[in-house]
Design an enzyme around this catalytic site. Structure first.
Site, PDB file in Angstrom:
ATOM      1  N   VAL A  27       0.899  -1.205  -0.060  1.00 14.98           N
ATOM      2  CA  VAL A  27       0.161   0.016   0.036  1.00 14.98           C
ATOM      3  C   VAL A  27       0.844   1.300  -0.038  1.00 14.98           C
ATOM      4  O   VAL A  27       0.562   2.081  -0.692  1.00 14.98           O
ATOM      5  CB  VAL A  27      -0.781  -0.073   1.322  1.00 14.98           C
ATOM      6  CG1 VAL A  27      -1.605   1.336   1.484  1.00 14.98           C
ATOM      7  CG2 VAL A  27      -2.087  -1.010   1.091  1.00 14.98           C
TER       8      VAL A  27
ATOM      9  N   ASN B 233     -14.435  -4.998   2.507  1.00 14.17           N
ATOM     10  CA  ASN B 233     -13.555  -6.317   1.970  1.00 14.17           C
ATOM     11  C   ASN B 233     -14.569  -7.361   2.436  1.00 14.17           C
ATOM     12  O   ASN B 233     -14.524  -8.581   1.871  1.00 14.17           O
ATOM     13  CB  ASN B 233     -12.283  -6.241   2.566  1.00 14.17           C
ATOM     14  CG  ASN B 233     -11.352  -5.663   1.774  1.00 14.17           C
ATOM     15  OD1 ASN B 233     -11.788  -5.075   0.801  1.00 14.17           O
ATOM     16  ND2 ASN B 233     -10.101  -5.647   2.465  1.00 14.17           N
TER      17      ASN B 233
ATOM     18  N   CYS C 221      -5.702  -9.603   2.225  1.00  8.32           N
ATOM     19  CA  CYS C 221      -6.637  -8.933   2.803  1.00  8.32           C
ATOM     20  C   CYS C 221      -7.997  -9.725   3.250  1.00  8.32           C
ATOM     21  O   CYS C 221      -8.233  -9.501   4.447  1.00  8.32           O
ATOM     22  CB  CYS C 221      -6.923  -7.536   1.887  1.00  8.32           C
ATOM     23  SG  CYS C 221      -5.687  -6.621   1.514  1.00  8.32           S
TER      24      CYS C 221
ATOM     25  N   ARG D 204       0.496 -15.256  -0.473  1.00 11.67           N
ATOM     26  CA  ARG D 204       0.039 -15.294   1.252  1.00 11.67           C
ATOM     27  C   ARG D 204      -1.621 -15.711   1.074  1.00 11.67           C
ATOM     28  O   ARG D 204      -2.394 -15.231   0.113  1.00 11.67           O
ATOM     29  CB  ARG D 204      -0.168 -13.787   1.545  1.00 11.67           C
ATOM     30  CG  ARG D 204       1.351 -13.290   2.004  1.00 11.67           C
ATOM     31  CD  ARG D 204       1.377 -12.057   2.566  1.00 11.67           C
ATOM     32  NE  ARG D 204       1.346 -11.056   1.589  1.00 11.67           N
ATOM     33  CZ  ARG D 204       1.072  -9.776   1.553  1.00 11.67           C
ATOM     34  NH1 ARG D 204       1.283  -9.149   3.074  1.00 11.67           N
ATOM     35  NH2 ARG D 204       0.909  -8.804   0.664  1.00 11.67           N
TER      36      ARG D 204
HETATM   37  C1  UDX Z   1      -8.781  -6.915  -2.214  1.00  9.24           C
HETATM   38  C2  UDX Z   1      -9.910  -5.851  -2.478  1.00  9.24           C
HETATM   39  O1  UDX Z   1     -10.439  -6.186  -3.688  1.00  9.24           O
HETATM   40  C3  UDX Z   1      -9.145  -4.578  -2.316  1.00  9.24           C
HETATM   41  O2  UDX Z   1     -10.457  -3.559  -2.658  1.00  9.24           O
HETATM   42  C4  UDX Z   1      -8.684  -4.533  -0.984  1.00  9.24           C
HETATM   43  O3  UDX Z   1      -7.977  -2.918  -0.921  1.00  9.24           O
HETATM   44  C5  UDX Z   1      -7.592  -5.433  -0.765  1.00  9.24           C
HETATM   45  O4  UDX Z   1      -8.248  -6.548  -0.704  1.00  9.24           O
HETATM   46  P1  UDX Z   1      -6.822  -8.196  -3.467  1.00  9.24           P
HETATM   47  O5  UDX Z   1      -6.945  -9.159  -2.123  1.00  9.24           O
HETATM   48  O6  UDX Z   1      -5.780  -7.578  -4.158  1.00  9.24           O
HETATM   49  O7  UDX Z   1      -7.800  -6.911  -3.083  1.00  9.24           O
HETATM   50  O8  UDX Z   1      -7.777  -9.013  -4.565  1.00  9.24           O
HETATM   51  P2  UDX Z   1      -8.940  -9.344  -5.186  1.00  9.24           P
HETATM   52  O9  UDX Z   1      -8.971  -9.235  -6.717  1.00  9.24           O
HETATM   53  O10 UDX Z   1     -10.155  -8.608  -4.137  1.00  9.24           O
HETATM   54  O11 UDX Z   1      -9.383 -11.054  -4.787  1.00  9.24           O
HETATM   55  C6  UDX Z   1      -9.097 -11.480  -3.458  1.00  9.24           C
HETATM   56  C7  UDX Z   1      -9.453 -13.027  -3.682  1.00  9.24           C
HETATM   57  O12 UDX Z   1     -10.737 -13.139  -4.162  1.00  9.24           O
HETATM   58  C8  UDX Z   1      -8.633 -13.508  -4.587  1.00  9.24           C
HETATM   59  O13 UDX Z   1      -8.249 -14.940  -4.047  1.00  9.24           O
HETATM   60  C9  UDX Z   1      -9.374 -14.049  -5.669  1.00  9.24           C
HETATM   61  O14 UDX Z   1      -9.245 -15.164  -6.631  1.00  9.24           O
HETATM   62  C10 UDX Z   1     -10.881 -14.344  -5.143  1.00  9.24           C
HETATM   63  N1  UDX Z   1     -11.910 -13.983  -5.935  1.00  9.24           N
HETATM   64  C11 UDX Z   1     -12.149 -12.769  -6.465  1.00  9.24           C
HETATM   65  C12 UDX Z   1     -12.816 -15.119  -6.101  1.00  9.24           C
HETATM   66  O15 UDX Z   1     -12.578 -16.119  -5.759  1.00  9.24           O
HETATM   67  N2  UDX Z   1     -14.170 -14.620  -7.230  1.00  9.24           N
HETATM   68  C13 UDX Z   1     -14.162 -13.327  -7.722  1.00  9.24           C
HETATM   69  O16 UDX Z   1     -15.322 -13.442  -8.176  1.00  9.24           O
HETATM   70  C14 UDX Z   1     -13.287 -12.202  -7.263  1.00  9.24           C
END
Ligand code: UDX
Length: 438
Positions: free
Chosen positions: A11, A219, A271, A338
């Site tokens: 971040v 989140n 996250c 992670r």
């Molecule tokens: C997330 C939030 O989206 C972001 O706004 C916050 O600041 C940090 O946490 P991030 O962890 O980088 O971001 O990834 P993200 O694209 O949100 O995906 C998180 C997890 O959800 C991944 O494991 C992804 O594979 C899973 N996911 C996402 C699904 O299984 N299905 C979906 O439709 C979307």
């Protein structure tokens, strides 16, 4: 404007580099001197598309600087961002000790400078919390500064949570859906509005406590949505529906929307898993049990196990099986593993006696896992009894599937991300198993 950013993790570095790209003068600080040395040379400690170019451009333009000394960040800056980690403790509670240490450090530097010469005016500072913190942290940081004798009229503490996603962080920063500023006075809000003015974004002004909760609630909501879709996928398998079609039909309802409806092997990353549990803990510490958060978390803990069971059922057990795994990062376009479901799945398969060969476009090793790494997807699948897809990298969507079939010992593809069309895979002669598409 003159900005300080404390913490050059995900971040902090993206925030610092992007603010410098907007024309501000930014000093980023990290106590890790090795990291600072690398950053000064333009080397980024993790993989994030577009970040390296953004950092290099601003370093060259003398708008972005790195240091390991707190004083160098604080004294000139009008706005100081705290962007340090808040990892989960064993009980799920967010560990805010790094935020407290930084607040103490800021207070010390300000105090020293304030008392050096009573004549010299200490400039007004806005201290912005970007770290994801439990509700109430803004007050704690304010109290730390007040206790050190920093006059209240000299500073404001603001909550400005970050919503960037790994893999698209630079673009998310530059094109935010919204910017949330939780502040207790207009002066601080106006300064932050001015800071973000070049983005021309929708800025909402809330109380500090609301801003802190907006981050967790967003989140947790997205994580719950994914757990919900994973349950719908599991139901689809029982009743004979197709979760991709179901998600499409649901997503066209504007009240639902299309994003984040992809079923799979559960959410991972730094996250969602930690924030759902931290919010649960926060609620519990105020005497409230959230059944929905509890269920979202539990469903997520089950989803990767259901996938392993699917692998076992398809192969008649995992013991002695040679399996290729495509993808290791928790999502595409990042090298972050992670809380990645891939790691949990691989660990379990190894425990069950499988031999794993993995390939990921950017992750080249995983400490503590006994697996072979292949140089490309085709080497990974060669001679294997099955290939399992755990991260939906574009590279995997474009594979030469005829070649994959000819290299595999058995034409078995078990797809945890619904990358391929079941009809196409069947026509190609694969045994194809995916999620929620019976
Ligand atoms: C997330 C939030 O989206 C972001 O706004 C916050 O600041 C940090 O946490 P991030 O962890 O980088 O971001 O990834 P993200 O694209 O949100 O995906 C998180 C997890 O959800 C991944 O494991 C992804 O594979 C899973 N996911 C996402 C699904 O299984 N299905 C979906 O439709 C979307």
């Amino acid at each position: 404007m003159k900005i300080g950013v404390i913490g050059t993790g995900y971040v902090g570095l993206v925030t610092g580099a992007c603010l410098a790209d907007l024309g501000h003068v930014v000093v980023c600080m990290d106590k890790d001197t090795r990291r600072v040395k690398l950053l000064k040379k333009g080397e980024i400690p993790f993989y994030e598309p577009g970040l390296s170019e953004t950092v290099k451009r601003s370093v060259k333009g003398q708008r972005l600087f790195f240091t390991s000394k707190l004083e160098e960040v604080i004294l000139d800056a009008e706005v100081i961002f705290i962007a340090v980690g808040t990892p989960p403790k064993a009980n799920g509670e967010a560990d805010v000790s790094a935020v407290i240490d930084v607040a103490e450090g800021i207070a010390k530097v300000l105090k020293k400078n304030h008392s050096k010469s009573s004549k010299s005016e200490l400039g007004y500072k806005v201290i912005v919390n970007k770290s994801t913190v439990p509700v109430g942290m803004g007050d704690i940081v304010t109290d730390i500064l007040k206790k050190r004798g920093i006059p209240e009229k000299k500073f404001a503490v603001v909550s400005n949570p970050e919503f960037l996603k790994e893999g698209s962080a630079v673009s998310d920063f530059m094109h935010p859906d919204r910017i949330v500023v939780g502040a207790s006075n207009n002066r601080a809000f106006n300064l932050l509005s001015e800071l973000y003015r070049p983005l021309n974004a929708h800025i909402i002004f809330t109380s500090i406590k609301s801003a802190e909760l907006i981050k967790y609630a967003s989140n947790a909501f997205l994580a719950t949505r994914i757990s919900f879709m994973n349950e719908i996928a599991n139901i689809c398998e029982k009743v004979g529906s197709d979760v991709v079609e179901v998600a499409e039909g649901m997503g066209l309802d504007k009240r639902i929307g299309k994003a984040f409806l992809n079923a799979g092997i559960g959410y991972g990353g730094s996250c969602f898993p930690k924030d759902v549990v931290a919010l649960l803990h926060l609620a519990q510490s105020h005497g409230y049990d959230s059944r929905i958060l509890e269920a979202a978390n539990q469903a997520n803990e089950e989803q990767w196990k259901i996938f392993v069971e699917k692998v076992e059922a398809t192969l008649g057990g995992a013991d002695g099986k040679r399996i290729a795994v495509l993808g290791l990062s928790f999502k595409p376009e990042t090298d972050d593993t992670r809380e990645a479901p891939s790691i949990k799945i691989i660990k379990r398969l190894i425990d069950l006696g499988a031999e794993i060969t993995a390939y990921d476009p950017v992750v080249k090793k995983v400490v503590g896992l006994k697996l072979r790494m292949a140089a490309n997807p085709y080497d990974a699948v060669k001679g294997k009894q099955a290939v399992i897809m755990v991260t939906e990298w574009n590279e995997f969507k474009q594979l030469d599937l005829e070649r994959v079939k000819s290299l595999l010992k058995e034409p078995v593809v078990i797809d945890g991300r619904n990358i391929y069309s079941p009809v196409k895979m069947r026509n190609l002669g694969f045994t194809y198993v995916s999620v929620g598409r019976s």
